[in-house]
Design an enzyme around this catalytic site. Structure first.
Site, mmCIF file in Angstrom:
data_model
loop_
_atom_site.group_PDB
_atom_site.id
_atom_site.type_symbol
_atom_site.label_atom_id
_atom_site.label_comp_id
_atom_site.label_asym_id
_atom_site.label_seq_id
_atom_site.Cartn_x
_atom_site.Cartn_y
_atom_site.Cartn_z
ATOM 1 N N ALA A 9 0.825 -1.212 0.000
ATOM 2 C CA ALA A 9 0.000 0.000 0.000
ATOM 3 C C ALA A 9 0.855 1.257 0.000
ATOM 4 O O ALA A 9 0.492 2.266 0.583
ATOM 5 C CB ALA A 9 -0.925 -0.008 1.220
ATOM 6 N N ARG A 15 -3.361 7.853 -10.619
ATOM 7 C CA ARG A 15 -4.539 7.890 -11.484
ATOM 8 C C ARG A 15 -5.817 8.290 -10.717
ATOM 9 O O ARG A 15 -6.852 8.531 -11.308
ATOM 10 C CB ARG A 15 -4.715 6.526 -12.179
ATOM 11 C CG ARG A 15 -3.644 6.244 -13.211
ATOM 12 C CD ARG A 15 -3.566 4.766 -13.597
ATOM 13 N NE ARG A 15 -2.847 3.957 -12.615
ATOM 14 C CZ ARG A 15 -2.664 2.641 -12.719
ATOM 15 N NH1 ARG A 15 -3.172 1.976 -13.740
ATOM 16 N NH2 ARG A 15 -1.990 1.979 -11.801
ATOM 17 N N ASN A 169 -4.123 -11.292 -13.758
ATOM 18 C CA ASN A 169 -3.565 -11.514 -12.425
ATOM 19 C C ASN A 169 -4.261 -10.541 -11.478
ATOM 20 O O ASN A 169 -4.163 -9.332 -11.632
ATOM 21 C CB ASN A 169 -2.060 -11.224 -12.469
ATOM 22 C CG ASN A 169 -1.459 -11.058 -11.086
ATOM 23 O OD1 ASN A 169 -1.860 -11.742 -10.148
ATOM 24 N ND2 ASN A 169 -0.492 -10.159 -10.967
ATOM 25 N N ASN A 226 -7.818 1.901 -9.352
ATOM 26 C CA ASN A 226 -6.771 2.812 -9.813
ATOM 27 C C ASN A 226 -7.302 4.203 -10.117
ATOM 28 O O ASN A 226 -6.537 5.142 -10.248
ATOM 29 C CB ASN A 226 -6.099 2.258 -11.073
ATOM 30 C CG ASN A 226 -5.353 0.956 -10.783
ATOM 31 O OD1 ASN A 226 -4.708 0.822 -9.747
ATOM 32 N ND2 ASN A 226 -5.471 -0.003 -11.675
ATOM 33 N N ARG A 331 -27.939 17.374 16.744
ATOM 34 C CA ARG A 331 -26.476 17.486 16.781
ATOM 35 C C ARG A 331 -25.910 16.706 17.971
ATOM 36 O O ARG A 331 -26.663 16.211 18.806
ATOM 37 C CB ARG A 331 -26.108 18.966 16.801
ATOM 38 C CG ARG A 331 -26.495 19.647 15.467
ATOM 39 C CD ARG A 331 -26.410 21.154 15.556
ATOM 40 N NE ARG A 331 -25.153 21.590 16.122
ATOM 41 C CZ ARG A 331 -24.956 22.791 16.673
ATOM 42 N NH1 ARG A 331 -25.943 23.666 16.729
ATOM 43 N NH2 ARG A 331 -23.778 23.102 17.157
ATOM 44 N N ALA A 378 -44.209 26.071 19.810
ATOM 45 C CA ALA A 378 -43.599 26.459 18.533
ATOM 46 C C ALA A 378 -42.814 27.755 18.661
ATOM 47 O O ALA A 378 -43.240 28.687 19.332
ATOM 48 C CB ALA A 378 -44.687 26.625 17.482
ATOM 49 N N ASN A 384 -28.799 30.051 24.698
ATOM 50 C CA ASN A 384 -27.771 29.404 25.530
ATOM 51 C C ASN A 384 -26.403 30.062 25.400
ATOM 52 O O ASN A 384 -25.494 29.737 26.133
ATOM 53 C CB ASN A 384 -27.658 27.916 25.165
ATOM 54 C CG ASN A 384 -27.179 27.702 23.744
ATOM 55 O OD1 ASN A 384 -27.509 28.470 22.847
ATOM 56 N ND2 ASN A 384 -26.405 26.664 23.530
ATOM 57 N N TYR A 385 -26.265 30.986 24.478
ATOM 58 C CA TYR A 385 -24.934 31.531 24.197
ATOM 59 C C TYR A 385 -24.992 33.041 24.276
ATOM 60 O O TYR A 385 -25.793 33.676 23.584
ATOM 61 C CB TYR A 385 -24.520 31.075 22.780
ATOM 62 C CG TYR A 385 -23.132 31.470 22.367
ATOM 63 C CD1 TYR A 385 -22.038 31.202 23.184
ATOM 64 C CD2 TYR A 385 -22.912 32.098 21.146
ATOM 65 C CE1 TYR A 385 -20.757 31.557 22.785
ATOM 66 C CE2 TYR A 385 -21.637 32.451 20.743
ATOM 67 C CZ TYR A 385 -20.563 32.180 21.566
ATOM 68 O OH TYR A 385 -19.293 32.534 21.172
ATOM 69 N N SER A 403 -45.610 29.159 23.290
ATOM 70 C CA SER A 403 -44.991 29.417 21.993
ATOM 71 C C SER A 403 -44.149 30.681 22.026
ATOM 72 O O SER A 403 -44.480 31.648 22.708
ATOM 73 C CB SER A 403 -46.074 29.584 20.924
ATOM 74 O OG SER A 403 -46.671 28.338 20.683
HETATM 75 C C1 UD1 Z 1 -0.517 -4.900 -10.405
HETATM 76 C C2 UD1 Z 1 0.139 -6.142 -11.003
HETATM 77 C C3 UD1 Z 1 -0.725 -6.646 -12.154
HETATM 78 C C4 UD1 Z 1 -2.134 -6.927 -11.653
HETATM 79 C C5 UD1 Z 1 -2.727 -5.700 -10.961
HETATM 80 C C6 UD1 Z 1 -4.002 -6.070 -10.265
HETATM 81 C C7 UD1 Z 1 2.545 -5.961 -10.674
HETATM 82 C C8 UD1 Z 1 3.836 -5.651 -11.320
HETATM 83 N N1 UD1 Z 1 1.457 -5.849 -11.455
HETATM 84 O O1 UD1 Z 1 -0.506 -3.874 -11.395
HETATM 85 O O2 UD1 Z 1 -0.173 -7.838 -12.689
HETATM 86 O O3 UD1 Z 1 -2.954 -7.311 -12.730
HETATM 87 O O4 UD1 Z 1 -1.836 -5.191 -9.965
HETATM 88 O O5 UD1 Z 1 -4.653 -4.950 -9.779
HETATM 89 O O6 UD1 Z 1 2.512 -6.325 -9.505
HETATM 90 N N2 UD1 Z 1 2.849 -0.760 -4.491
HETATM 91 C C9 UD1 Z 1 3.776 -0.560 -3.480
HETATM 92 N N3 UD1 Z 1 5.051 -0.211 -3.802
HETATM 93 C C10 UD1 Z 1 5.456 -0.089 -5.087
HETATM 94 C C11 UD1 Z 1 4.528 -0.292 -6.112
HETATM 95 C C12 UD1 Z 1 3.238 -0.637 -5.794
HETATM 96 O O7 UD1 Z 1 3.455 -0.671 -2.306
HETATM 97 O O8 UD1 Z 1 6.655 0.217 -5.287
HETATM 98 C C13 UD1 Z 1 1.479 -1.130 -4.133
HETATM 99 C C14 UD1 Z 1 0.458 -0.103 -4.566
HETATM 100 O O9 UD1 Z 1 0.235 0.848 -3.538
HETATM 101 C C15 UD1 Z 1 -0.789 -0.933 -4.836
HETATM 102 C C16 UD1 Z 1 -0.227 -2.293 -5.208
HETATM 103 O O10 UD1 Z 1 1.111 -2.318 -4.794
HETATM 104 O O11 UD1 Z 1 -1.613 -1.052 -3.705
HETATM 105 C C17 UD1 Z 1 -0.299 -2.560 -6.710
HETATM 106 O O12 UD1 Z 1 0.366 -1.521 -7.380
HETATM 107 P P1 UD1 Z 1 -0.251 -0.847 -8.674
HETATM 108 O O13 UD1 Z 1 0.653 0.237 -9.116
HETATM 109 O O14 UD1 Z 1 -1.690 -0.506 -8.473
HETATM 110 O O15 UD1 Z 1 -0.102 -2.074 -9.692
HETATM 111 P P2 UD1 Z 1 -0.867 -2.303 -11.061
HETATM 112 O O16 UD1 Z 1 -0.210 -1.488 -12.108
HETATM 113 O O17 UD1 Z 1 -2.312 -2.133 -10.864
HETATM 114 CA CA CA Z 2 -3.629 -1.644 -9.095
#
Ligand code: UD1
Ligand code: CA
Length: 462
Positions: A9, A15, A169, A226, A331, A378, A384-385, A403
């Site tokens: 992450a 994007r 994948n 993305n 609130r 009504a 209050n302030y 009222s």
């Molecule tokens: C990646 C896969 C792709 C797959 C797709 C599914 C790779 C090379 N490609 O592509 O095959 O179909 O996900 O959604 O793995 N991240 C890091 N550090 C980095 C790069 C990425 O932590 O240096 C994390 C990103 O925050 C993200 C995740 O890895 O949560 C995937 O990275 P992202 O750039 O979204 O990969 P995709 O291009 O979508």
């Molecule tokens: Ca991705």
């Protein structure tokens, strides 16, 4: 065999066109990373590491206790990120399972991860794949003539034939620890993006004669987020799942497509939700309550049999059988006890209404305690302030606030006391008393006759 989980992450999510780190975006009540962690939780992993980088502080603030952050300083690719994650895992045995997931896959289900974790057929790696109608942007799964997976090719490194493959994948893997660690060492960054791809591990393992087991699933479990439109699509699917679960448990919904309930909200069987309902955070709705049309409620509770419509509730407690709205704003700190009523154009803040108390129309109650069965007429407001400080108003049981009373706080009004309509009440009122604050009414007899004569005279002058 112990399972260790590494969630990637660290990416910015360019994007998304947003300053917020991608996995911190919300969908149907959880952050993207929060959804992934929810799916992981029942696996009871020995350890869970989240690799953070962009907006690390923000992402870490969403992680539950026990989940370890690992910082990837430079985003050199998913393979590199996995290595960073592995460095933070402790006590990993060579035969343990290491599950690697991407933090931008909020639709992952626990059932799918169970299938992924299954080790009955012991292979070096298992990987989730799915056949997409439009696979654009995803890595493609390359199989040989016998249908065995041989490698994953990123779209940017693919040729036309590979790009025509629909099987993608998903970005969820389970590796035998020793095989992952070995293969990662062999990953290079010689590709279109100059990155270390985790996906290369697949080809490397197959090249070494290891077997790779695909775990196939439907697209709706594995879409990667993305962009903003994918986030919206995911939100829609997640909301549909939550609503389905609620309806199966006995919640009535007029139109699930227009009912927005966070996954963190509890709605009991027999509650009725009308369109335009947004229930967020730590909100609960009890059996028999009717909520909506058009209610926004966050961190609030709605009691059994209560009716709440066209209203905004923030940190409010609505008791059994209460009525709220239409057009009410409750609130933080509002507590309505059993059978109380807050009606049209009424705002409350830090206020308790006792059992059966009513403020039916056009009222502001702030820092007030209203006794049981007391009626607020009504147009009445608690003043209050004073521009410097907030002051309390305490009204006893069975009182009757006429009222358009201005209750100038601090103020205490006794049980059964009455205030005359249109009064500005500045001093405490004893129990059973009537408090009136009005100038005497003046009456001029025959006034309209004289007025008509004056108007007639003016006309002749003109
Ligand atoms: C990646 C896969 C792709 C797959 C797709 C599914 C790779 C090379 N490609 O592509 O095959 O179909 O996900 O959604 O793995 N991240 C890091 N550090 C980095 C790069 C990425 O932590 O240096 C994390 C990103 O925050 C993200 C995740 O890895 O949560 C995937 O990275 P992202 O750039 O979204 O990969 P995709 O291009 O979508
Ligand atoms: Ca991705």
């Amino acid at each position: 065999m112990p399972i260790h989980v590494v969630i990637l992450a660290a990416g910015q999510g360019k994007r998304m066109m947003s300053d917020l780190p991608k996995v911190a975006h919300m969908a149907a009540g959880r952050t993207l990373i929060g959804w992934v962690l929810e799916a992981v939780r029942p696996l009871q992993p020995a350890s869970t590491v989240v690799v953070v980088g962009h907006g690390a502080e923000q992402v870490v603030s969403h992680l539950p206790i026990g989940v370890v952050p690992a910082v990837q300083e430079e985003q050199l690719g998913t393979g590199h990120a996995t290595r960073v994650g592995l460095d933070s895992l402790e006590d990993v045995g060579p035969e343990d399972t290491i599950m690697v997931l991407y933090g931008d896959m909020p639709l992952l289900t626990h059932d799918l991860l169970e299938r992924l974790a299954d080790r009955s057929d012991d292979v070096a790696a298992r990987m989730v794949t799915s056949v997409f109608e439009d696979p654009t942007g995803y890595g493609r799964v390359i199989r040989d003539d016998d249908g065995l997976v041989v490698e994953v090719i990123e779209e940017r490194d693919s040729d036309d034939v590979q790009r025509a493959i629909g099987e993608i994948n998903a970005g969820a893997y389970a590796f035998r620890a020793k095989d992952l660690i070995d293969a990662l060492g062999a990953v290079s960054n010689e590709n279109a993006q100059g990155e270390y791809y985790l996906t290369d591990v697949i080809g490397i393992l197959v090249g070494r004669g290891e077997r790779l087991e695909p775990v196939e699933t439907t697209p709706d479990e594995v879409i990667g987020i993305n962009s903003q439109d994918q986030l919206t699509e995911a939100r829609h699917l997640l909301q549909a799942r939550t609503n389905q679960r609620l309806m199966e448990s006995g919640v009535w919904m007029l139109d699930p497509d227009r009912t927005y309930v966070d996954d963190t909200v509890t709605v009991q069987a027999g509650a009725r939700l009308y369109p335009g309902v947004h229930l967020e955070g730590n909100t609960t709705v009890a059996a028999g309550a009717q909520v909506g049309p058009d209610v926004f409620a966050v961190d609030s509770s709605i009691g059994a049999g209560a009716t709440v419509w066209y209203a905004v509730l923030r940190g409010a407690v609505v008791g059994e059988g209460c009525e709220v709205g239409p057009y009410a704003s409750l609130r933080p700190g509002t507590v309505l006890e059993k059978g109380a009523k807050v009606g049209t154009f009424v705002e409350t803040k830090n206020t308790t209404l006792g059992e059966g108390a009513k403020a039916p129309h056009l009222t502001y109650l702030g820092d007030a305690t209203v006794g049981a069965r007391t009626n607020i007429g009504a147009g009445s407001i608690t003043v209050n302030y004073d521009g410097y400080e907030k002051h309390p108003t305490v009204i006893g049981d069975d009182a009757f606030i006429g009222s358009d009373s201005m209750l100038i706080a601090p103020l205490t009004i006794g049980d059964r006391a009455v205030t005359g309509a249109g009064s500005a009440i500045t001093r405490d009122v004893d129990a059973d008393a009537l408090a009136l604050e009005r100038s005497e009414q003046v009456e001029i007899p025959g006034y309209s006759q004289r007025r008509a004569e004056r108007q007639a005279a003016k006309k002749t002058e003109d």
